[in-house]
Design a protein around this motif. Structure first.
Motif, PDB file in Angstrom:
ATOM      1  N   ARG A 115      -4.728   5.585  -9.742  1.00  0.00           N
ATOM      2  CA  ARG A 115      -3.618   5.837  -8.824  1.00  0.00           C
ATOM      3  C   ARG A 115      -4.129   6.089  -7.414  1.00  0.00           C
ATOM      4  N   PHE A 116      -5.322   6.636  -7.324  1.00  0.00           N
ATOM      5  CA  PHE A 116      -5.902   6.882  -6.000  1.00  0.00           C
ATOM      6  C   PHE A 116      -6.567   5.620  -5.461  1.00  0.00           C
ATOM      7  N   LEU A 117      -7.273   4.917  -6.325  1.00  0.00           N
ATOM      8  CA  LEU A 117      -7.933   3.680  -5.902  1.00  0.00           C
ATOM      9  C   LEU A 117      -7.984   2.692  -7.056  1.00  0.00           C
ATOM     10  N   PHE A 118      -7.287   1.571  -6.899  1.00  0.00           N
ATOM     11  CA  PHE A 118      -7.339   0.488  -7.872  1.00  0.00           C
ATOM     12  C   PHE A 118      -8.301  -0.566  -7.331  1.00  0.00           C
ATOM     13  N   LEU A 147       7.568   5.812  -6.523  1.00  0.00           N
ATOM     14  CA  LEU A 147       6.395   4.955  -6.369  1.00  0.00           C
ATOM     15  C   LEU A 147       5.401   5.173  -7.503  1.00  0.00           C
ATOM     16  N   LYS A 148       5.262   6.421  -7.948  1.00  0.00           N
ATOM     17  CA  LYS A 148       4.263   6.680  -8.984  1.00  0.00           C
ATOM     18  C   LYS A 148       4.635   6.071 -10.330  1.00  0.00           C
ATOM     19  N   GLY A 149       5.861   5.597 -10.461  1.00  0.00           N
ATOM     20  CA  GLY A 149       6.262   4.902 -11.672  1.00  0.00           C
ATOM     21  C   GLY A 149       5.919   3.426 -11.643  1.00  0.00           C
ATOM     22  N   LYS A 150       5.469   2.956 -10.501  1.00  0.00           N
ATOM     23  CA  LYS A 150       5.100   1.543 -10.368  1.00  0.00           C
ATOM     24  C   LYS A 150       3.627   1.351 -10.748  1.00  0.00           C
ATOM     25  N   SER A 151       3.164   0.126 -10.645  1.00  0.00           N
ATOM     26  CA  SER A 151       1.772  -0.188 -10.941  1.00  0.00           C
ATOM     27  C   SER A 151       0.833   0.677 -10.111  1.00  0.00           C
ATOM     28  N   VAL A 152      -0.285   1.104 -10.711  1.00  0.00           N
ATOM     29  CA  VAL A 152      -1.256   1.902  -9.964  1.00  0.00           C
ATOM     30  C   VAL A 152      -1.799   1.126  -8.767  1.00  0.00           C
ATOM     31  N   ALA A 153      -1.768  -0.192  -8.842  1.00  0.00           N
ATOM     32  CA  ALA A 153      -2.297  -1.019  -7.754  1.00  0.00           C
ATOM     33  C   ALA A 153      -1.458  -0.930  -6.490  1.00  0.00           C
ATOM     34  N   ALA A 154      -0.227  -0.446  -6.607  1.00  0.00           N
ATOM     35  CA  ALA A 154       0.682  -0.411  -5.463  1.00  0.00           C
ATOM     36  C   ALA A 154       0.787   0.955  -4.818  1.00  0.00           C
ATOM     37  N   GLN A 155      -0.036   1.916  -5.257  1.00  0.00           N
ATOM     38  CA  GLN A 155       0.182   3.283  -4.786  1.00  0.00           C
ATOM     39  C   GLN A 155      -1.062   4.013  -4.288  1.00  0.00           C
ATOM     40  N   GLY A 156      -2.176   3.307  -4.112  1.00  0.00           N
ATOM     41  CA  GLY A 156      -3.400   3.978  -3.720  1.00  0.00           C
ATOM     42  C   GLY A 156      -3.987   3.495  -2.407  1.00  0.00           C
ATOM     43  N   LEU A 157      -5.276   3.757  -2.231  1.00  0.00           N
ATOM     44  CA  LEU A 157      -5.945   3.438  -0.973  1.00  0.00           C
ATOM     45  C   LEU A 157      -5.943   1.941  -0.667  1.00  0.00           C
ATOM     46  N   GLY A 158      -6.086   1.108  -1.694  1.00  0.00           N
ATOM     47  CA  GLY A 158      -6.079  -0.334  -1.472  1.00  0.00           C
ATOM     48  C   GLY A 158      -4.750  -0.815  -0.923  1.00  0.00           C
ATOM     49  N   ALA A 159      -3.664  -0.309  -1.507  1.00  0.00           N
ATOM     50  CA  ALA A 159      -2.332  -0.672  -1.030  1.00  0.00           C
ATOM     51  C   ALA A 159      -2.116  -0.171   0.396  1.00  0.00           C
ATOM     52  N   LEU A 160      -2.559   1.049   0.664  1.00  0.00           N
ATOM     53  CA  LEU A 160      -2.379   1.612   2.002  1.00  0.00           C
ATOM     54  C   LEU A 160      -3.189   0.830   3.035  1.00  0.00           C
ATOM     55  N   GLU A 161      -4.382   0.391   2.652  1.00  0.00           N
ATOM     56  CA  GLU A 161      -5.180  -0.390   3.595  1.00  0.00           C
ATOM     57  C   GLU A 161      -4.441  -1.664   3.996  1.00  0.00           C
ATOM     58  N   TYR A 162      -3.810  -2.323   3.018  1.00  0.00           N
ATOM     59  CA  TYR A 162      -3.080  -3.547   3.357  1.00  0.00           C
ATOM     60  C   TYR A 162      -1.891  -3.222   4.272  1.00  0.00           C
ATOM     61  N   LYS A 266     -14.281 -11.321   1.081  1.00  0.00           N
ATOM     62  CA  LYS A 266     -12.946 -10.795   0.802  1.00  0.00           C
ATOM     63  C   LYS A 266     -12.861 -10.134  -0.573  1.00  0.00           C
ATOM     64  N   MET A 267     -13.973 -10.131  -1.300  1.00  0.00           N
ATOM     65  CA  MET A 267     -14.045  -9.373  -2.547  1.00  0.00           C
ATOM     66  C   MET A 267     -14.620  -7.973  -2.296  1.00  0.00           C
ATOM     67  N   ALA A 268     -14.996  -7.705  -1.052  1.00  0.00           N
ATOM     68  CA  ALA A 268     -15.576  -6.404  -0.710  1.00  0.00           C
ATOM     69  C   ALA A 268     -14.486  -5.349  -0.578  1.00  0.00           C
ATOM     70  N   ILE A 269     -14.787  -4.150  -1.030  1.00  0.00           N
ATOM     71  CA  ILE A 269     -13.842  -3.059  -0.887  1.00  0.00           C
ATOM     72  C   ILE A 269     -13.649  -2.730   0.595  1.00  0.00           C
ATOM     73  N   TYR A 270     -12.421  -2.438   0.985  1.00  0.00           N
ATOM     74  CA  TYR A 270     -12.065  -2.005   2.348  1.00  0.00           C
ATOM     75  C   TYR A 270     -12.504  -2.987   3.432  1.00  0.00           C
ATOM     76  N   TRP A 271     -12.558  -4.293   3.132  1.00  0.00           N
ATOM     77  CA  TRP A 271     -13.042  -5.227   4.150  1.00  0.00           C
ATOM     78  C   TRP A 271     -12.084  -5.330   5.329  1.00  0.00           C
ATOM     79  N   ARG A 272     -10.790  -5.143   5.092  1.00  0.00           N
ATOM     80  CA  ARG A 272      -9.817  -5.259   6.189  1.00  0.00           C
ATOM     81  C   ARG A 272     -10.009  -4.159   7.237  1.00  0.00           C
TER      82      ARG A 272
END
Length: 376
Positions: A115-118, A147-162, A266-272
């Motif tokens: 939930r924090f990072l997918f 939001l926490k009921g949705k996929s973990v991929a949509a609620q963590g640092l990766g989602a926020l970075e996008y 683009k497979m690197a973490i936090y590349w954006r």
């Protein structure tokens, strides 16, 4: 600056019949001292009080500041308030990259880690879900509770970075209370909630910290000092493996058939957000800090103390190289000098893994056949 180059050594052991005199000598030789059981409680207390608890406290404080900045951005959008959120995001990435090496205890309950990072998101499943939420303007994603009921991929640092750095992120600085901003703010609220839960769990005197500090027959988690010392060493071993396999190799695999990997930036973490190498540096710095702050040296017999300096030397060499990779990751892979640093990091990662998994493990009596990689 002279670059330190650590060579990766491998030791092949052959079991041969011993001559009679050698067998007699072996029989009268004293056995290896193994784990210093008396040192275990002190080492575990330092690991908890000097690394784990401060790490989660910092994360809780950082996510609170991030959430505050995100809500301010929604209310008063501008380049300045967007910059404040991005700066807070960078700080939380550093704080999380420090404590994420501890993948045991409360963080594995309730999918908190994910939930924090997918990551890694090998098939871009999470990215597609975030893009779908933004395209559909799904209002259920604008509240942390739903939001926490949705996929973990949509609620963590990766989602926020996008949200902060992905396609069309520029609207954040001009659109008051726009959907994208409210979704981002909900993500920060979720991060704040998870971090607060982890901090609270580690602060309970009779909770997980007691299990770490007081191993014994009445302890439901760790029955003796060897079990809890193995858990601590396992954090380091699995931490190194995870960085290598989930942070480094997905975007750069090193030398393949004599040629450098072309890479997959683009497979690197936090590349954006440009946080790839700062996060990896924080990971390795955290491993070194935990190793030293907990005084793991005290677990070793005197004849094996050299393992400590060797581990520190290689970890510091990795951090030094990571800190010198200051180009965007796609440019770093294409640059001869910085690609050389990536090659050294991979090589030294394998080296320090051997030293921790085999040398340190054997020294505290885990046995010749023990390997964390085998799950033993």
């Amino acid at each position: 600056m002279r670059h330190r180059h650590i060579l990766l050594f491998s030791l092949g052991l052959m079991v041969l019949p011993l001559p009679a005199m050698a067998q007699d000598a072996e029989e009268i030789s004293p056995p290896r001292a193994g784990l210093n059981q008396d040192a275990v409680p002190g080492v575990m207390q330092k690991a908890v009080d000097d690394f784990i608890r401060p790490g989660y406290r910092d994360l809780a404080e950082g996510t609170e500041a991030l959430a505050e900045a995100a809500h301010m951005l929604c209310e008063k959008p501008s380049d300045e308030t967007l910059g404040d959120v991005q700066m807070s995001f960078d700080e939380v990435v550093q704080q999380w990259s420090t404590i994420e090496i501890v993948r045991v205890g409360p963080v594995v309950d309730g999918n908190r880690f994910e939930r924090f990072l997918f990551f890694p998101d090998r098939k871009s499943t999470g990215l597609k879900q975030v893009q779908r939420i933004l395209a559909a303007k799904d209002e259920t994603a604008t509240s942390a509770e739903t939001l926490k009921g949705k996929s973990v991929a949509a609620q963590g640092l990766g989602a926020l970075e996008y949200v902060l750095y992905g396609t069309d992120a520029e609207v954040l600085s001009s659109e008051k209370n726009g959907f994208r901003c409210r979704y981002g703010a909900a993500i920060t609220d979720n991060l704040k909630s998870v971090a607060a839960e982890l901090h609270a769990d580690w602060e309970k005197p009779d909770g997980i910290q007691a299990a770490w500090k007081k191993p014994g027959p009445d302890n439901p988690v760790y029955r003796d000092g060897k079990e809890v010392a193995t858990e601590l060493l396992g954090i380091l071993v699995h931490g190194v493996e995870g960085i290598r396999d989930q942070r480094l190799r997905p975007f750069y695999a090193g030398i393949i058939k004599g040629e450098p990997d072309k890479g997959h930036p683009k497979m690197a973490i936090y590349w954006r957000s440009g946080n790839t190498m700062p996060a990896i540096s924080a990971n390795f710095t955290a491993l070194q800090t935990l190793f030293n702050a907990s005084d793991m040296q005290a677990l070793l017999p005197k004849e094996d103390q050299s393992v400590v300096s060797a581990v520190n030397y290689v970890l510091q060499a990795i951090v030094d190289d990571a800190d010198q990779i200051d180009l965007p990751i796609d440019e770093a892979i294409a640059d001869d000098e910085q690609r050389g640093r990536l090659n050294r990091i991979l090589q030294n990662t394998n080296d320090v893994l051997q030293r921790l998994n085999l040398d340190f493990g054997a020294a505290i009596g885990l046995g010749a056949g023990f390997s964390f990689a085998d799950g033993d």
